[in-house]
Design a protein around this motif. Structure first.
Motif, PDB file in Angstrom:
ATOM      1  N   MET A  67      51.070 -39.144  23.034  1.00  0.00           N
ATOM      2  CA  MET A  67      50.282 -38.017  23.527  1.00  0.00           C
ATOM      3  C   MET A  67      50.102 -37.023  22.371  1.00  0.00           C
ATOM      4  O   MET A  67      51.084 -36.455  21.888  1.00  0.00           O
ATOM      5  N   THR A  68      48.872 -36.853  21.932  1.00  0.00           N
ATOM      6  CA  THR A  68      48.616 -35.964  20.799  1.00  0.00           C
ATOM      7  C   THR A  68      47.178 -35.472  20.858  1.00  0.00           C
ATOM      8  O   THR A  68      46.303 -36.138  21.408  1.00  0.00           O
ATOM      9  N   ARG A  69      46.925 -34.299  20.265  1.00  0.00           N
ATOM     10  CA  ARG A  69      45.598 -33.701  20.384  1.00  0.00           C
ATOM     11  C   ARG A  69      44.594 -34.274  19.388  1.00  0.00           C
ATOM     12  O   ARG A  69      43.397 -34.136  19.574  1.00  0.00           O
ATOM     13  N   LEU A  99      59.703 -35.162  21.401  1.00  0.00           N
ATOM     14  CA  LEU A  99      58.721 -34.131  21.107  1.00  0.00           C
ATOM     15  C   LEU A  99      58.774 -33.834  19.607  1.00  0.00           C
ATOM     16  O   LEU A  99      59.766 -33.292  19.106  1.00  0.00           O
ATOM     17  N   PHE A 100      57.733 -34.232  18.883  1.00  0.00           N
ATOM     18  CA  PHE A 100      57.621 -33.932  17.456  1.00  0.00           C
ATOM     19  C   PHE A 100      56.777 -32.685  17.214  1.00  0.00           C
ATOM     20  O   PHE A 100      56.999 -31.983  16.234  1.00  0.00           O
ATOM     21  N   ALA A 101      55.789 -32.423  18.048  1.00  0.00           N
ATOM     22  CA  ALA A 101      54.963 -31.226  17.883  1.00  0.00           C
ATOM     23  C   ALA A 101      55.817 -29.982  18.113  1.00  0.00           C
ATOM     24  O   ALA A 101      56.590 -29.934  19.077  1.00  0.00           O
ATOM     25  N   PRO A 102      55.701 -28.946  17.273  1.00  0.00           N
ATOM     26  CA  PRO A 102      56.542 -27.758  17.420  1.00  0.00           C
ATOM     27  C   PRO A 102      56.006 -26.804  18.488  1.00  0.00           C
ATOM     28  O   PRO A 102      55.899 -25.599  18.278  1.00  0.00           O
ATOM     29  N   VAL A 103      55.671 -27.359  19.651  1.00  0.00           N
ATOM     30  CA  VAL A 103      54.957 -26.622  20.700  1.00  0.00           C
ATOM     31  C   VAL A 103      55.815 -26.594  21.957  1.00  0.00           C
ATOM     32  O   VAL A 103      55.927 -27.592  22.685  1.00  0.00           O
ATOM     33  N   GLY A 104      56.429 -25.440  22.235  1.00  0.00           N
ATOM     34  CA  GLY A 104      57.307 -25.327  23.388  1.00  0.00           C
ATOM     35  C   GLY A 104      56.607 -25.583  24.709  1.00  0.00           C
ATOM     36  O   GLY A 104      57.235 -26.037  25.677  1.00  0.00           O
ATOM     37  N   ASP A 105      55.297 -25.320  24.786  1.00  0.00           N
ATOM     38  CA  ASP A 105      54.546 -25.559  26.018  1.00  0.00           C
ATOM     39  C   ASP A 105      54.590 -27.019  26.448  1.00  0.00           C
ATOM     40  O   ASP A 105      54.360 -27.331  27.630  1.00  0.00           O
ATOM     41  N   LEU A 106      54.863 -27.928  25.505  1.00  0.00           N
ATOM     42  CA  LEU A 106      54.886 -29.347  25.831  1.00  0.00           C
ATOM     43  C   LEU A 106      56.216 -29.798  26.446  1.00  0.00           C
ATOM     44  O   LEU A 106      56.300 -30.910  26.972  1.00  0.00           O
ATOM     45  N   VAL A 107      57.242 -28.958  26.393  1.00  0.00           N
ATOM     46  CA  VAL A 107      58.539 -29.363  26.941  1.00  0.00           C
ATOM     47  C   VAL A 107      58.455 -29.649  28.439  1.00  0.00           C
ATOM     48  O   VAL A 107      58.876 -30.726  28.893  1.00  0.00           O
ATOM     49  N   ALA A 121      62.601 -32.951  18.350  1.00  0.00           N
ATOM     50  CA  ALA A 121      62.943 -33.362  16.989  1.00  0.00           C
ATOM     51  C   ALA A 121      62.776 -32.269  15.942  1.00  0.00           C
ATOM     52  O   ALA A 121      63.253 -32.431  14.825  1.00  0.00           O
ATOM     53  N   GLY A 122      62.100 -31.187  16.236  1.00  0.00           N
ATOM     54  CA  GLY A 122      61.773 -30.223  15.187  1.00  0.00           C
ATOM     55  C   GLY A 122      62.872 -29.220  14.917  1.00  0.00           C
ATOM     56  O   GLY A 122      63.723 -28.949  15.766  1.00  0.00           O
ATOM     57  N   ILE A 123      62.829 -28.610  13.731  1.00  0.00           N
ATOM     58  CA  ILE A 123      63.756 -27.539  13.382  1.00  0.00           C
ATOM     59  C   ILE A 123      63.275 -26.200  13.937  1.00  0.00           C
ATOM     60  O   ILE A 123      64.043 -25.262  14.085  1.00  0.00           O
ATOM     61  N   HIS A 124      61.980 -26.132  14.262  1.00  0.00           N
ATOM     62  CA  HIS A 124      61.390 -24.910  14.827  1.00  0.00           C
ATOM     63  C   HIS A 124      60.529 -25.298  16.012  1.00  0.00           C
ATOM     64  O   HIS A 124      59.847 -26.330  15.994  1.00  0.00           O
ATOM     65  N   LEU A 125      60.581 -24.487  17.053  1.00  0.00           N
ATOM     66  CA  LEU A 125      59.796 -24.728  18.261  1.00  0.00           C
ATOM     67  C   LEU A 125      59.339 -23.392  18.814  1.00  0.00           C
ATOM     68  O   LEU A 125      60.129 -22.433  18.864  1.00  0.00           O
ATOM     69  N   SER A 126      58.078 -23.304  19.221  1.00  0.00           N
ATOM     70  CA  SER A 126      57.624 -22.090  19.895  1.00  0.00           C
ATOM     71  C   SER A 126      58.338 -21.975  21.241  1.00  0.00           C
ATOM     72  O   SER A 126      58.980 -22.917  21.722  1.00  0.00           O
ATOM     73  N   ASP A 127      58.237 -20.827  21.875  1.00  0.00           N
ATOM     74  CA  ASP A 127      58.992 -20.575  23.095  1.00  0.00           C
ATOM     75  C   ASP A 127      58.670 -21.588  24.194  1.00  0.00           C
ATOM     76  O   ASP A 127      57.510 -21.989  24.379  1.00  0.00           O
TER      77      ASP A 127
END
Length: 343
Positions: free
Chosen positions: A207-209, A241-249, A265-271
């Motif tokens: 799943m990716t944009r 989850l590789f995308a750093p997008v918290g909305d996808l959780v 998987a990321g070191i940074h994730l949005s809220d």
């Protein structure tokens, strides 16, 4: 060999001059002093360096800088030019790799338990010490990897973080044999991890944009490739989850079957938005993070990749255009992995 001044050897390198959006080119190319070699150090001529999203987080300020004007880059392939007196296992001319994990204390309870990725005193290439966006780098032989002579430099570089972190993320996802894996986001790490999972017998849904990334996923053997927020065609046993997008959780958790696990998987994730217990976590669904890697992860992944070599989709950039490569990564203009090469 590196050039020198009265203050010691120097190298041409990129540094994070200031934090700003990548489109504003926060990197600067400078002549800087090399780190001291030290007893276990290796002086390495850089032959390739992957461009990782973590480098982007550092340049844009998502990660607080730990070293002023640090040189990014932690997917480093090079040749050993010289060694410190206690640098065991490496000789001049050896092909060597440096990855994200650059040092640990070796004595804390995490290190003693084989969980050195959680060491409170861990250090990282391109964050605590200067990395591979440079002509030369100094790395610690104890955290370096021997690399095989066959594959091109640019195809080995992404394995050293994208591959290793994907390997650990797949382990954290607890995918059962022959299971159904969902992958959210399809950049450098995801395109290697998908091949790892497929090679082990999994069914992979992506799943990716990015339409181009979806085409690559199908070319590499994914069973389906849809939009980032689309539901997969079947319930998932595990997801990464590789995308750093918290909305996808919540989207990824809702796609899990009973007892499934989502690994971030990321070191940074949005809220992350508010989760609904019944929809997202009930029926023993699990949410896990991934923190760095151990050296054992690195050795195990590189051995598996040597046994079953992945197709590494590479976009090549000369080292002189490192700032452009980072800007392209930020703007989703990179499919697969971006790699910097000398010249």
């Amino acid at each position: 060999m590196p050039s020198g001044t009265d203050d010691g050897p120097t190298t041409t390198a990129w540094v994070v001059d200031h934090t700003a959006p990548a489109a504003e080119h926060p990197l600067r190319r400078v002549e800087r002093s090399l780190d001291p070699l030290g007893p276990t150090g290796l002086l390495v001529e850089v032959r390739a360096c992957g461009v990782c999203r973590t480098d982007l987080h550092l340049a844009e300020g998502d990660l607080a800088p730990r070293t002023p004007r640090c040189t990014p880059g932690h997917e480093v392939v090079g040749r050993v030019l010289s060694t410190g007196p206690e640098a065991e296992g490496f000789s001049e001319g050896d092909r060597v790799g440096a990855a994200w994990l650059a040092g640990t204390c070796g004595t804390c309870r995490y290190c003693r338990a084989g969980r050195e990725n959680l060491c409170p005193n861990s250090r990282y290439t391109g964050w605590d010490i200067h990395g591979g966006y440079a002509q030369h780098a100094v790395i610690d032989a104890r955290y370096a990897y021997h690399l095989p002579e066959g594959p091109p430099d640019e195809e080995l570089a992404p394995l050293l973080c994208a591959g290793i972190i994907g390997y650990r993320a797949l382990g954290r996802a607890a995918l059962p044999p022959g299971g159904r894996l969902g992958i959210y986001g399809f950049g450098a790490s995801a395109h290697l991890t998908a091949q790892l999972a497929i090679g082990r017998g999994a069914t992979v849904h992506v799943m990716t944009r990015s339409e181009e990334a979806r085409r690559l996923a199908l070319d590499l053997g994914a069973a389906s490739a849809t939009g980032a927020y689309d539901a997969p065609p079947e319930p998932l046993d595990a997801a990464i989850l590789f995308a750093p997008v918290g909305d996808l959780v919540p989207t990824a958790l809702a796609a899990l079957d009973r007892g499934g696990t989502l690994s971030v998987a990321g070191i940074h994730l949005s809220d992350i938005p508010v989760l609904n217990y019944q929809r997202h976590l009930f029926q023993e669904r699990t949410l896990r993070s991934v923190t760095a890697n151990t050296r054992a992860d690195g050795r195990a992944y590189l051995a598996e990749a040597a046994h079953r070599p992945p197709v590494v989709h590479v976009q090549r950039y000369p080292m002189s255009r490192a700032d452009d490569a980072l800007a392209d990564l930020a703007a989703d203009r990179v499919t697969g992995a971006a790699v910097l090469l000398p010249g």
